[in-house]
Structure formats: C-alpha cells, structure tokens
Design a protein around this motif. Structure first.
Motif, PDB file in Angstrom:
ATOM      1  N   GLY A 493       0.776  -1.264   0.002  1.00  0.00           N
ATOM      2  CA  GLY A 493      -0.086   0.026   0.051  1.00  0.00           C
ATOM      3  C   GLY A 493       0.957   1.302   0.061  1.00  0.00           C
ATOM      4  O   GLY A 493       0.373   2.302  -0.747  1.00  0.00           O
ATOM      5  N   TRP A 494       1.894   1.362   0.838  1.00  0.00           N
ATOM      6  CA  TRP A 494       2.691   2.607   0.892  1.00  0.00           C
ATOM      7  C   TRP A 494       3.502   2.850  -0.617  1.00  0.00           C
ATOM      8  O   TRP A 494       3.533   4.026  -0.775  1.00  0.00           O
ATOM      9  CB  TRP A 494       3.835   2.464   2.092  1.00  0.00           C
ATOM     10  N   MET A 495       3.679   1.798  -1.198  1.00  0.00           N
ATOM     11  CA  MET A 495       4.295   2.053  -2.415  1.00  0.00           C
ATOM     12  C   MET A 495       3.338   2.789  -3.430  1.00  0.00           C
ATOM     13  O   MET A 495       3.623   3.979  -4.250  1.00  0.00           O
ATOM     14  CB  MET A 495       4.746   0.767  -3.364  1.00  0.00           C
ATOM     15  N   TYR A 496       2.069   2.493  -3.420  1.00  0.00           N
ATOM     16  CA  TYR A 496       1.221   3.356  -4.343  1.00  0.00           C
ATOM     17  C   TYR A 496       0.555   4.680  -3.614  1.00  0.00           C
ATOM     18  O   TYR A 496       0.440   5.408  -4.444  1.00  0.00           O
ATOM     19  CB  TYR A 496      -0.157   2.368  -4.518  1.00  0.00           C
ATOM     20  N   GLN A 497       0.659   4.793  -2.510  1.00  0.00           N
ATOM     21  CA  GLN A 497       0.514   5.926  -1.738  1.00  0.00           C
ATOM     22  C   GLN A 497       1.557   7.139  -2.092  1.00  0.00           C
ATOM     23  O   GLN A 497       1.196   7.939  -2.496  1.00  0.00           O
ATOM     24  CB  GLN A 497       0.505   5.907  -0.180  1.00  0.00           C
ATOM     25  N   GLU A 498       2.943   6.361  -2.079  1.00  0.00           N
ATOM     26  CA  GLU A 498       3.974   7.386  -2.504  1.00  0.00           C
ATOM     27  C   GLU A 498       3.853   7.554  -3.976  1.00  0.00           C
ATOM     28  O   GLU A 498       4.102   8.813  -4.429  1.00  0.00           O
ATOM     29  CB  GLU A 498       5.104   6.778  -2.022  1.00  0.00           C
ATOM     30  N   LEU A 518      -4.559  -2.408  -0.840  1.00  0.00           N
ATOM     31  CA  LEU A 518      -3.564  -2.949  -0.411  1.00  0.00           C
ATOM     32  C   LEU A 518      -3.409  -2.900   1.117  1.00  0.00           C
ATOM     33  O   LEU A 518      -3.031  -3.943   1.727  1.00  0.00           O
ATOM     34  CB  LEU A 518      -2.307  -2.676  -1.191  1.00  0.00           C
ATOM     35  N   ASP A 519      -3.668  -1.644   1.687  1.00  0.00           N
ATOM     36  CA  ASP A 519      -3.362  -1.249   3.003  1.00  0.00           C
ATOM     37  C   ASP A 519      -4.371  -0.390   3.517  1.00  0.00           C
ATOM     38  O   ASP A 519      -4.300   0.799   3.401  1.00  0.00           O
ATOM     39  CB  ASP A 519      -1.911  -0.800   3.549  1.00  0.00           C
ATOM     40  N   PRO A 520      -5.648  -0.957   4.052  1.00  0.00           N
ATOM     41  CA  PRO A 520      -6.854   0.124   4.342  1.00  0.00           C
ATOM     42  C   PRO A 520      -6.575   0.775   5.512  1.00  0.00           C
ATOM     43  O   PRO A 520      -7.245   1.704   5.904  1.00  0.00           O
ATOM     44  CB  PRO A 520      -7.908  -1.041   4.638  1.00  0.00           C
ATOM     45  N   THR A 521      -5.274   0.359   6.296  1.00  0.00           N
ATOM     46  CA  THR A 521      -5.077   1.183   7.643  1.00  0.00           C
ATOM     47  C   THR A 521      -4.346   2.606   7.133  1.00  0.00           C
ATOM     48  O   THR A 521      -4.255   3.235   8.259  1.00  0.00           O
ATOM     49  CB  THR A 521      -4.368   0.320   8.586  1.00  0.00           C
ATOM     50  N   LEU A 522      -3.903   2.852   5.930  1.00  0.00           N
ATOM     51  CA  LEU A 522      -3.069   4.097   5.745  1.00  0.00           C
ATOM     52  C   LEU A 522      -4.095   5.212   5.676  1.00  0.00           C
ATOM     53  O   LEU A 522      -5.252   5.292   5.076  1.00  0.00           O
ATOM     54  CB  LEU A 522      -2.287   4.074   4.447  1.00  0.00           C
ATOM     55  N   ARG A 877      -3.343 -11.035   2.311  1.00  0.00           N
ATOM     56  CA  ARG A 877      -3.886 -10.100   2.049  1.00  0.00           C
ATOM     57  C   ARG A 877      -3.794  -8.986   3.450  1.00  0.00           C
ATOM     58  O   ARG A 877      -3.500  -7.856   3.470  1.00  0.00           O
ATOM     59  CB  ARG A 877      -5.405 -10.021   1.475  1.00  0.00           C
ATOM     60  N   ALA A 878      -4.372  -9.739   4.407  1.00  0.00           N
ATOM     61  CA  ALA A 878      -4.327  -8.969   5.742  1.00  0.00           C
ATOM     62  C   ALA A 878      -3.102  -9.074   6.574  1.00  0.00           C
ATOM     63  O   ALA A 878      -2.765  -8.101   7.153  1.00  0.00           O
ATOM     64  CB  ALA A 878      -5.423  -9.649   6.602  1.00  0.00           C
ATOM     65  N   ILE A 879      -2.230  -9.983   6.388  1.00  0.00           N
ATOM     66  CA  ILE A 879      -0.986 -10.088   6.893  1.00  0.00           C
ATOM     67  C   ILE A 879      -0.007  -8.953   6.490  1.00  0.00           C
ATOM     68  O   ILE A 879       0.921  -8.465   7.232  1.00  0.00           O
ATOM     69  CB  ILE A 879      -0.087 -11.430   6.808  1.00  0.00           C
TER      70      ILE A 879
END
Length: 936
Positions: A493-498, A518-522, A877-879
């Motif tokens: 997730g952090w890659m696409y966020q960046e 990918l990371d719903p916690t961002l 997916r969650a890990i």
C-alpha cells in the motif's frame, strides 16, 4: 489413496472453521467489558506548509462560495487543499517483507540463546515501530533489557522504558529507587549489574608486575613492612607501608622496588594532587577497605589518586560508592565531568541515568548538550564504555519526538550514525537523518543520506530519494523511482500511496485507491479523497470518507479534517465534538497547520451553540455511552472536565474510553491524572491498581484493590479485584469468588454506566459456569439501564439454549443501536448460515479492516472448499498490513497441509518472534521441521 487424503484434509479443514468460531466465542466472553477493542490509533501529523485565506479564495472560489459569513469566520485559513497534504515519511526501519524480517530475527535469537543478544531485540523494536501495536514495542525493550549484560545497556534501556511509560508515572515516586514495578533500574542495583568489559584491560601499569618486586601482600596483614610518612605541604600523614603497597602494583614498585622512595621514611606527595584529608582517607581505606565516612569531595580525590597509581580495587570502591550517592540532576550535571575525566564507569552510569530520566526537559540544557552532542563528547563517553548505538538511538528518538527539526536532533542523529556498526543500524541512522534533513529543506544532504541508507539495505529509503527529487521539481524522476520499486518487489500500500504524489489526473486517484485496497489502515488516501471532495464542494461526501477511517483508527489529524468539514456545514456542535475528542488525545494540539490552538477554536465555536448544564452533560454522556459512541463520549467528558478539572472519576471514565479506542498513552495519562487528583487514599489505590493492571502487573493490582477495600468498600475496588481475578482460566471455586465480588460491587454506590458494565461482566461469569438463566437476568438488567453491549451477552445465552434465531435478532438490535458496529456484525455472523455469515463478516471488514477473525474465518472456509491458494491469499492480504500472530499461525498450518514446508517454517518463525512461548506455533514448528527433514 489421494481420495482418502482429500477427504481427510476436508474433514480437517472443516474442523478449522469450527475451531475458529469457538475461539472467537471464547475470546468474546472473557471478562473484558471494561475496555476491549481492536482499534488502533496512529497519529500522522500534517505538513506545516502554510497558505493564506486570500489565496484559498483565489484558487478555490467554488469552495468558499458555499460558506456563509459565520462559517468563514471560523475558517480564517480556508479549507484544506490537496496541494498542502502529503503522507509523512515513516521514520522506522521499514521492511518490504515484514514476515521474512521477523523470521530472520527469530533465527538470530535461536542461534545465540546464551549470548548477549539484546541488540537483536533492539532491532526488533526498530522494525516494530512501523506497526501500530502499543504492546509490542515495550515488550521488545523489556526483552532487550533482560538480556543485556552490562551496566550501560541496563541504564539506557531502563531509562527508555521509563520514558515510554512516562504517562503512567505516579506523582511522589522517589527518583532513583524502584517502587512496585518501576521500569527504572535503582541506583543501588548499579554495582551489581555484570559488566564484562573491564575498563582496565588496556592499563599499561600492569606491566609493573613483571619487575620482580616482592609481593606487598606479605606486609598487608600487619605492620611488618614498617611505616611510611607522606608529606603534603606542611603536614604529614602516617601510613602502614605494606598496606599502601598492597593497593596497586605501581605503589608496590615505589615502596618496595628499585625506586629511591623505597628507602625513604618520608615521601613528598605535595604535588600529586591530593589533600591531607584525601591521603588520610587513602590510609583509612588501606587498613579497613571502607569509604562510608568521607564526603564526596574526598572520595573524588581518592578516585583521582586511584587512577594515578592504578589502585583498581580502591577505584572500583570509590566509583561504586560515589555512584550510590548521586541523587538528583544537579549533582549529576556537576559530577559527570569528574566521572568522565577519571574514567569511573559506574559514576558515569549513575549520572547518565539521572540525566536520561529528566528527558526531554533537560535535553537542551547546555551541560547535557555538552555531554552528548559533539563528536568529542561521544568519544569521551566511549572511553568509559558509555557511548553506544543504544544510547544515541534513545536520545535521538526523544529529540525527534520533542522537536524533529532542531539542531540537537541533527547532532544526535550524526552521533547515532557514527555509533552504527551493523547494517540495520546504519540504515536506520541514515534514514532518520535523511528525514530530518528533508524537513529542514537540506535536499542535497538528505538525498545523500537516503542513498547511503539504500546501500545499507533499507529499500524504503527510496521514498526519501523520491521526495528530495520531487521537492526540487523532478516529478517524473520521482515517479520512475517508485514505479521501479513496485515492479521489483511485491506491491504494498505504501508504494502506491507514494506514487500517487507524483501521478497526475486519474492515475493519482487510481494509485490512492490501490493504496487503500492493499493497506486500508493508511490514513492519507482517505484524507486525500476527502479533500478532493471538499474542493468539489461535496462536504457531506468528504465527511463520509473520513468516517471510514475514524470508525476504526482514531487520530488527531483525521478528527481535525472532519471538524473543518463540519464548520463548513455550520454544524458547530459536531465540530466541537471532534475537536474536544482531539484534545483528549493531544491536549496542546494546534489546528489549521499549526496556526491556532484547538482549545481556543472550541471557545469560539461554543459561542454559536446552546450551552449544556452539568445535568445536560451527564444526560449526553449517558446517551452516547449507551449508543457505543466513544468519540462522542470523550467529547462530553472533556467538556465536563473543563468545568471540573480535578474530578478523578471523570478522568477515569476518560481512560476507559481511550483504552477502547486503543489510545494507550493518552489513556495512561488520564488514568494517572485520576490517581493524582484522588481526594481519598482508597480511591487513589484503585487507580494505582488499574495502572498496574493495564501495564501487565495483575498480582500487584489485586494487592491495591484489597488494600483499598480494607479502607473502604467501594464499587471500583470490588470491580477491580473481580476483573483482575477473572483475567485467568477460572475454575468453579474461583468463578464463585468473582461472582461474589461483583455482587458486592453492585451493592455499593455507583452510576448506571458502571453498574451496567458490572452486570454485563457478571453475566459473562454465569455463562462460563453454565448458569444461563442467571446470566440472562444480568443482561436484561444491564439493558434496562441502557448498557447496550449486553445485547451481545444475551445473544450468547440464546445461542447456548439452541435458539439461534433469537441470538441473531438480539445482535441485530445491537447493530441498530450502536454507532461502532464492526464487532456486532462479526459476532452476529456466528448465529446464521454461511452466506449470511460471509455478508456480515464482509461488513465487519469494511467497517474495521483490523479485525482478524473475518479473514481467518473466510480462509478456513476456502480451505474447507479445497481452495488452498485462495485461502492463503486471504490471509496474506491481511498479514501484509497486520502481521497478526493467529493469522501467521493459521497460514503456517495451511502451508504445512500444502507440503510447502519452507513457507510454513518462515510463518512459524515470524509468529514466534512476536510470541516465543505460543504453544500451538511451537508444536507446529517442531512438527514441520520433522516433516521437512523427512522430505529432503
């Protein structure tokens, strides 16, 4: 054969689904109604880039045109805009494969179980900082302290633990003595900590033992060696020659060797730097081996004398005794230079401890800066074994937390870089220094640090390189850098966020959406989408978007953004609610990118709403507590505390809500204030008990509860004792005792909010004892006083009575009433068929993606349907954003059943790194090892 194996596997997987459901039921009905939740709080501060109201109106006339004149007056700096928001760089040691990194750490520990492996746990701490787990980081520090072998490491790690626990420190605690379960190492314990590295190992005076001198010990037991007189100025000190000679090899050489002093009865010591009192102390020590009758000034003279003549035993005694005398920061600041000059490692450690315990308050004291910050200061500390990566890691984290952009922070990170030896240490120091320099707009040096961190193996530092290029107008190069990371590694997730920062048009929104998938916690993607909606004048939609993350992850920046939106809609009551909740998390929060105090904005907004009387506040609190509206409840309590700041019972209620929201530090701050504002001893003991319980000290909490009850019977004292006792596997006798305690609690005065919780907990114990009718009575009584969570307990009773329909309906009532519904959907899934269960669990995941049960259940169902690959993918997916112990254990079991033993072993190792004593994982790990060997 294969058919038989498939049938056996299908039966086994069916049991998995059943087992997961059973575990969920058992977990939900332990006595945890006090504060149980899975929400995670992680604050990501907004950028400090500023803009004026005029500029906002110039660029976004559509937004401001929807604001009335009154709303605009409360938004003096305009509404937020997308060009002012970007995600903060992660300062932690961020791995592209967290599970692999955890597994490697576990293997490091196993390879050297008896060695000083405290640095492995420090690496674990650095790695775990990117997780929002408030318990894991202190656990890593405690493990590091337990396994450290030298005084320096013990002092620094103890001080670090104390710093982490500063929110629950009790007023009136002696500064350097352990009380209860204090994290700090007592000063009297310093000399007893094993210190394997002798500071004398390079002393060249040891060579004097080869001069053929007679053994001075021959004269140490009597006056056989005669007497010697030392002249200092006009005075003389008579000593026993043999005993003085026994102090060190140089003194033996002087008094019994080939030196001219060996033939003299009077030796001139006028110019060696010791006073008459000091020399008398040397004589006294030589005869008695005691120091306790002398002042610190004389002891410092002895220390200097011991260094001059290599009197190791006397130096060690002086060092130890002086270390035990240092009692406050002023003494520490005075003595640290003497200690460093005389290379007294225990005295330095004692001074160091007092200096560290005053952080961050004394961080900018000139004396403290002179001790730590320069390269010369680090070298001086190193001469006595008191300079380390560990020390500067702690100091730099304190500095970053206090003022990330300060010169002090830069200097401490420079020292951290100099102390780094292992690859992960270099990567961490360089990456953090790069982040600070980037914030200070020193792009060239920041770029260099990030590049060096990448060379040291820290892939995430590519993000820092991209930011430096972007800030210098090289958007395309930044985009290509992150695009390369996405292509090379498993996307996160952090890659696409960046990458979204450097994308344009529709691609930017696609990247932001992919980051959430990918990371719903961002939090940044939710904020970005909300601000886009604000720019398009869709304020209600923006609030709905922020609600998505606030529903499971409460942070000040998200509450601030939602408050801005409510102000734009002139819904000032809702805006006040969010700002009050925000102030509960961070009392000194500055809004509008650091331009206005949040409490001042509350005062302004309050002039536009109907004021609440104390009675109104209690009614509002009752309604919000009953509707499971934790943020609303926090806001009401904050308002009540403004009017009555010393009300300990309100601060205690505040701590309960913050624990439900998983805001551990803020909860401890509130609980500490409740204790400090207590008006009676029995009340103070209860709050101390809760502090001990919440920090893992159950037995001590029980003791506090019993002492409180002995002074006065109260609801909270009985409730604390029952709660602490029930936090174990209860037998019938223990259950009866807990029931009795809760019944005694209910007889004591309290309000409906707390009595509802006691009734709910009493019902849980009755369920455990299979007294279902009594349990149902408790839950019904709790519901009568609007304790809404009791619907869940009543549903459980119906289920145990084989009335699943009634259980389902009861949970539906909870869903209808509660504002926080994720746990209710999860629980209701147990009372319906598979399709409806999947629907409820999907809703639970949508509302709170951090809840792990839905992933484990869905994965078990997929395995039951022999869809092994999909089952593993569901867990994976969650890990990727929540490496949970149970999910790692389950995925390891799946890999084992698929005969993928290498991945099964890696998952086990990662799980054991999180909890090395987890029995199920240990058994699986052992079994998989055997199977792997048999298949090689």
């Amino acid at each position: 054969m294969s058919t038989s194996r498939d049938n056996e596997k299908q039966q086994s997987n069916s049991r998995l689904v059943s087992l997961i459901r059973q575990c969920s039921a058992m977990r939900s009905f332990k006595l945890k109604d006090r504060c149980k939740t899975t929400q995670v709080h992680a604050y990501n501060p907004t950028t400090t880039t500023t803009t004026t109201s005029a500029c906002s109106k110039l660029h976004y006339p559509t937004i401001n045109s929807i604001l009335s004149e009154s709303a605009d007056s409360f938004l003096p700096y305009g509404l937020p805009t997308t060009n002012l928001y970007e995600p903060p760089l992660d300062l932690s040691l961020k791995s592209v494969d967290f599970v692999e990194s955890l597994a490697q750490l576990y293997l490091k520990v196993q390879m050297n179980p008896d060695f000083d492996n405290s640095l492995v746990y420090l690496e674990h701490y650095a790695l775990s900082q990117c997780l929002a787990d408030p318990k894991l980081q202190p656990t890593c520090l405690r493990s590091a302290r337990q396994r450290s072998l030298d005084v320096h490491s013990k002092v620094v790690l103890s001080s670090w633990l104390r710093f982490e626990r500063r929110e629950d420190e009790l007023v009136g605690s002696p500064p350097l003595y352990c009380i209860g379960k204090s994290a700090e190492l007592s000063r009297t314990a310093l000399p007893h900590v094993h210190h394997p590295h002798s500071i004398f190992e390079n002393c060249q005076c040891r060579a004097l033992s080869d001069l053929g001198i007679k053994d001075g010990n021959d004269f140490a037991s009597s006056e056989q060696g005669g007497r010697v007189c030392f002249r200092i100025g006009n005075e003389q000190v008579n000593c026993i020659r043999g005993k003085i000679a026994a102090l060190s090899a140089p003194l033996k050489a002087m008094l019994y060797g080939d030196f001219i002093e060996s033939d003299k009865e009077i030796i001139d010591f006028t110019h060696i730097g010791i006073s008459v009192d000091g020399m008398r102390a040397v004589d006294f020590y030589s005869r008695t081996r005691r120091l306790d009758s002398y002042t610190p000034n004389v002891l410092l003279e002895l220390l200097s004398f011991a260094n001059r003549f290599c009197c190791e035993e006397m130096k060690s005694a002086c060092d130890c005794y002086l270390a035990s005398l240092v009692s406050d920061i002023d003494e520490a600041l005075l003595l640290i230079d003497y200690a460093l000059e005389e290379r007294a490692h225990l005295l330095v450690a004692s001074c160091l401890q007092l200096m560290l315990r005053e952080l961050p308050g004394y961080l900018y004291n000139p004396k403290v800066l002179n001790t730590f910050c320069s390269s010369e200061a680090r070298e001086r500390l190193a001469t006595v074994g008191q300079a380390s990566f560990l020390l500067y890691y702690f100091l730099s984290q304190v500095a970053i937390d206090d003022n990330m952009m300060s010169n002090v922070t830069v200097m401490l990170l420079e020292r951290l870089k100099e102390c780094a030896s292992e690859g992960w240490q270099k990567a961490l120091a360089l990456h953090q220094l790069g982040c600070v320099l980037l914030g200070r707009k020193d792009f060239k040096e920041a770029h260099r640090c990030f590049e060096m961190a990448i060379e040291a193996g820290h892939v995430y530092s590519v993000v820092g390189v991209a930011r430096t290029k972007f800030r210098q107008g090289q958007r395309f190069l930044a985009y290509e850098l992150i695009n390369g990371i996405i292509s090379k590694y498993k996307p996160a997730g952090w890659m696409y966020q960046e990458r979204s920062l450097y994308s344009l048009g529709k691609q930017k929104i696609l990247d932001v959406d992919d980051a959430t998938k990918l990371d719903p916690t961002l939090s940044f993607p939710y904020k970005y989408r909300a601000i886009v909606m604000v720019e398009e004048s869709q304020i209600e939609a923006a609030i709905a978007e922020i609600n998505r993350i606030v529903g499971f992850k409460v942070s000040p920046d998200c509450l601030e953004l939602r408050a801005w939106c409510f102000i734009a809609l002139e819904d000032y009551q809702s805006a006040i609610r969010d700002i009050r909740a925000l102030l509960t998390l961070e009392p000194n929060y500055m809004m509008f990118r650091g331009k206005m105090r949040a409490d001042h904005l509350v005062e302004l907004l309050s002039q536009s709403v109907q004021p609440w009387s104390p009675a109104d506040c209690w009614m509002q609190l009752y309604d919000r507590w009953s509707s499971v509206d934790d943020i609303g409840s926090l806001a009401v309590i904050h308002q009540m505390l403004i009017n009555d700041p010393g009300r300990s019972v309100l601060q205690f209620r505040q701590s309960l809500l913050l624990l439900r929201l998983n805001c551990q530090k803020a909860a401890m701050r509130s609980l500490r204030l409740a204790r400090n504002h207590s008006t009676s001893k029995h009340e103070r003991l209860v709050y101390e008990g809760w502090i001990l319980y919440d920090t893992g000290h159950r037995e001590e909490a029980l003791s506090k509860a019993e002492e409180s009850i002995s002074l006065q019977r109260s609801f909270e004292a009985f409730f604390l004792k029952a709660y602490a006792l029930a936090d174990t596997t209860l037998d019938s006798e223990s259950s009866s005792f807990v029931i009795q305690l809760l019944e005694e609690a209910l007889k004591c005065p309290s309000d409906g909010l707390r009595k509802g919780q006691a009734l709910n907990n009493l019902g849980s114990i009755y369920v455990d004892c299979n007294k279902l009718d009594l349990a149902a009575d408790c839950y019904v009584s709790a519901l009568e006083i609007k304790h809404t969570r009791a619907h869940q307990g009543l549903a459980r009773v119906y289920h145990l009575k084989n009335d699943r329909r009634a259980a389902y309906d009861e949970m539906t009532k909870l869903i209808d009433k509660a504002q926080n519904k994720a746990s209710a959907y999860e629980k209701r899934s147990e009372y319906c068929d598979r399709d409806m269960a999947n629907s409820d669990l999907s809703m639970a995941t949508q509302l709170d993606p951090l809840r792990t049960y839905p992933y484990r259940y869905r994965a078990a169902v997929l395995m039951d349907d022999q869809k092994e690959t999909q089952a593993v993918e569901e867990l994976t997916r969650a890990i990727t954003f929540k490496p949970d112990l149970q999910m790692l254990n389950l995925r390891a079991a799946f890999h084992e059943s698929m005969t993928d033993f290498s991945r099964a072993l890696q998952d086990c190792e990662a799980a054991l790194c999180l909890d090395p004593n987890h029995k199920d994982t240990l058994n699986l790990y052992s079994r998989t090892h055997i199977q792997a060997r048999q298949n090689t």
